[in-house]
Write a protein that holds these residues in place. Sequence first.
Motif, short mmCIF file in Angstrom:
data_model
loop_
_atom_site.label_atom_id
_atom_site.label_comp_id
_atom_site.label_asym_id
_atom_site.label_seq_id
_atom_site.Cartn_x
_atom_site.Cartn_y
_atom_site.Cartn_z
N GLN A 120 -10.77 -5.29 30.49
CA GLN A 120 -11.99 -5.56 31.24
C GLN A 120 -12.72 -6.76 30.64
N ARG A 141 -18.59 -7.30 32.74
CA ARG A 141 -18.17 -7.25 34.15
C ARG A 141 -17.42 -5.95 34.40
N SER A 142 -17.19 -5.64 35.67
CA SER A 142 -16.53 -4.38 36.02
C SER A 142 -15.09 -4.60 36.47
N TYR A 143 -14.50 -5.74 36.10
CA TYR A 143 -13.14 -6.06 36.53
C TYR A 143 -12.36 -6.64 35.36
N LEU A 165 -10.50 -11.99 37.18
CA LEU A 165 -11.29 -13.17 36.83
C LEU A 165 -10.46 -14.44 36.96
#
Length: 84
Positions: free
Chosen positions: A46, A50-52, A57
Amino acid sequence: MPRWEAEKEWAEPPIPWNELIAHWNQSRDLLEEKIRSFPIENLAKQVPGRSYPYETLLHGIVQHAIYHSGQIAMVLSMLRSRSR
């Protein structure tokens, strides 16, 4: 990742076209170097703040670069058609 500050987004003064293209090429080359050297094992991790994951990214960064490349190509095309 640093927090986005809209008021700083357009803080840079305009620069001559040739300098802009040189800066773009330098940024693109640096991005390519960073992507090539990014450890594959980190793609699923991760992104801090951030949540991804980094894989998402990196896809977004590449898509963003392609989008702006298209803008530059369109401007160049318009400028060239005017000079004919």
